[in-house]
Structures are given as C-alpha cells and as structure tokens.
Design a protein around this motif. Sequence first.
Motif, PDB file in Angstrom:
ATOM      1  N   GLY A  85      76.493  55.564  53.266  1.00 40.61           N
ATOM      2  CA  GLY A  85      76.946  54.044  53.439  1.00 40.61           C
ATOM      3  C   GLY A  85      78.379  54.018  54.147  1.00 40.61           C
ATOM      4  N   ALA A  86      78.735  52.707  54.164  1.00 38.17           N
ATOM      5  CA  ALA A  86      79.985  52.779  55.111  1.00 38.17           C
ATOM      6  C   ALA A  86      81.094  53.409  54.448  1.00 38.17           C
ATOM      7  N   PRO A  87      81.927  54.153  55.349  1.00 42.55           N
ATOM      8  CA  PRO A  87      83.042  54.749  55.105  1.00 42.55           C
ATOM      9  C   PRO A  87      84.232  53.786  54.184  1.00 42.55           C
ATOM     10  N   ASP A  88      84.980  54.438  53.419  1.00 42.33           N
ATOM     11  CA  ASP A  88      85.842  53.463  52.724  1.00 42.33           C
ATOM     12  C   ASP A  88      86.880  52.804  53.778  1.00 42.33           C
ATOM     13  N   ALA A  89      87.258  53.488  54.799  1.00 42.95           N
ATOM     14  CA  ALA A  89      88.106  52.743  55.781  1.00 42.95           C
ATOM     15  C   ALA A  89      87.528  51.645  56.499  1.00 42.95           C
ATOM     16  N   ILE A 143      78.594  50.850  61.639  1.00 37.60           N
ATOM     17  CA  ILE A 143      78.776  52.111  61.009  1.00 37.60           C
ATOM     18  C   ILE A 143      79.017  53.413  61.778  1.00 37.60           C
ATOM     19  N   GLN A 144      77.882  53.550  62.372  1.00 33.65           N
ATOM     20  CA  GLN A 144      77.557  54.701  63.636  1.00 33.65           C
ATOM     21  C   GLN A 144      78.895  54.707  64.583  1.00 33.65           C
ATOM     22  N   LEU A 145      79.395  53.481  65.026  1.00 34.90           N
ATOM     23  CA  LEU A 145      80.544  53.408  65.979  1.00 34.90           C
ATOM     24  C   LEU A 145      81.812  53.984  65.279  1.00 34.90           C
ATOM     25  N   PHE A 147      86.339  57.275  64.302  1.00 32.59           N
ATOM     26  CA  PHE A 147      87.240  57.566  63.235  1.00 32.59           C
ATOM     27  C   PHE A 147      86.985  58.189  61.916  1.00 32.59           C
ATOM     28  N   ALA A 148      85.832  58.833  61.903  1.00 36.07           N
ATOM     29  CA  ALA A 148      85.288  59.471  60.614  1.00 36.07           C
ATOM     30  C   ALA A 148      84.314  60.536  60.910  1.00 36.07           C
ATOM     31  N   PRO A 149      84.637  61.277  61.881  1.00 40.19           N
ATOM     32  CA  PRO A 149      83.520  62.364  62.428  1.00 40.19           C
ATOM     33  C   PRO A 149      83.177  63.299  61.241  1.00 40.19           C
ATOM     34  N   GLY A 150      82.026  63.501  61.159  1.00 39.61           N
ATOM     35  CA  GLY A 150      81.714  64.321  59.860  1.00 39.61           C
ATOM     36  C   GLY A 150      80.973  63.657  58.646  1.00 39.61           C
ATOM     37  N   TRP A 151      81.201  62.284  58.925  1.00 39.39           N
ATOM     38  CA  TRP A 151      80.807  61.351  57.628  1.00 39.39           C
ATOM     39  C   TRP A 151      79.272  61.028  57.823  1.00 39.39           C
ATOM     40  N   ASP A 152      78.460  61.118  56.931  1.00 36.18           N
ATOM     41  CA  ASP A 152      76.938  60.949  56.852  1.00 36.18           C
ATOM     42  C   ASP A 152      76.735  59.536  56.550  1.00 36.18           C
ATOM     43  N   PRO A 153      76.148  58.866  57.709  1.00 37.10           N
ATOM     44  CA  PRO A 153      75.838  57.462  57.466  1.00 37.10           C
ATOM     45  C   PRO A 153      75.077  57.086  56.127  1.00 37.10           C
TER      46      PRO A 153
END
Length: 135
Positions: A46-50, A30-32, A37-43
């Motif tokens: 959870g896991a981003p949609d992509a 998730i972090q990688l 690919f999703a900078p700014g997403w807060d872990p």
Amino acid sequence: MADPLHVHFEDLETGQVLQLGACAVDETAIQLFIDHFAPGWDPAYGAPDALVYALWSRLATDKAAGWAQTKLLAVDGLRFMRNPPAGELLRGRMTVMGKDPVGDEKGIVIAQHDLLDEGGRLVFSCLTRGVFVRR
C-alpha cells in the motif's frame, strides 16, 4: 460557524468536527513516490507512511487556505494505523480538542486530525496546534 472562508478563533467550538475532504490513493502516485522517496518499498504493502502524511497534509492545507490561521505551530502524536492500497478513498476530518485565547488578537486551537478509509477505519491520526486570529 461563520463564513467558512474566514474561520476565526471564535468560530470554532471545542468538540466541533470539520470535514477536510477526500482524496484517492492513486497507483501512479504510489509508484512515483516509491521511486523518488522510498526505494525498496513494495507497492503491494500500500501507500508508504510518508505518502499517507503527504495526503493528509494536502487535505488539511487546502481546507485551511481560507481560514484566519496564521501559523501551524506543531504536528504531534502521529499514528500510522495502516497503509491504504491503491484505489482507496480517504476522508479527512478535524476535531477541535481545545482552545486557548492568547491576548486580544490571537488564540491557539488544538485539534485532532484523522484520515479514514472507505470502511471508516482509522488510517492516520495526529494532533495539531495552530494560531488563529481573533475577531
């Protein structure tokens, strides 16, 4: 069904459910993924949609590796229901929704694919159309 390593058009039945396997949502992955690919997403979300899509795609591709499927024509109707947290185990399944023979050598299989969490709740769903070889 015939030999699962050589699934042909005739081996699949409408309404049949095939298990695609399982995979864990890994905290490091998730972090990688977020970093690249999703900078700014807060872990914490959870896991981003992509990433959820990528996990499904890997399960589906691994399962279909030995099938007599010559091409995946479409992935439609993507539904992202929730973002699974790190550590969640996801199970994939494919339900054959319909079949259409195309000549003597191939046929189209329409299927619904689902990713379910440990509680059996829907995480992701999509529809696919693939070309399979006929016997």
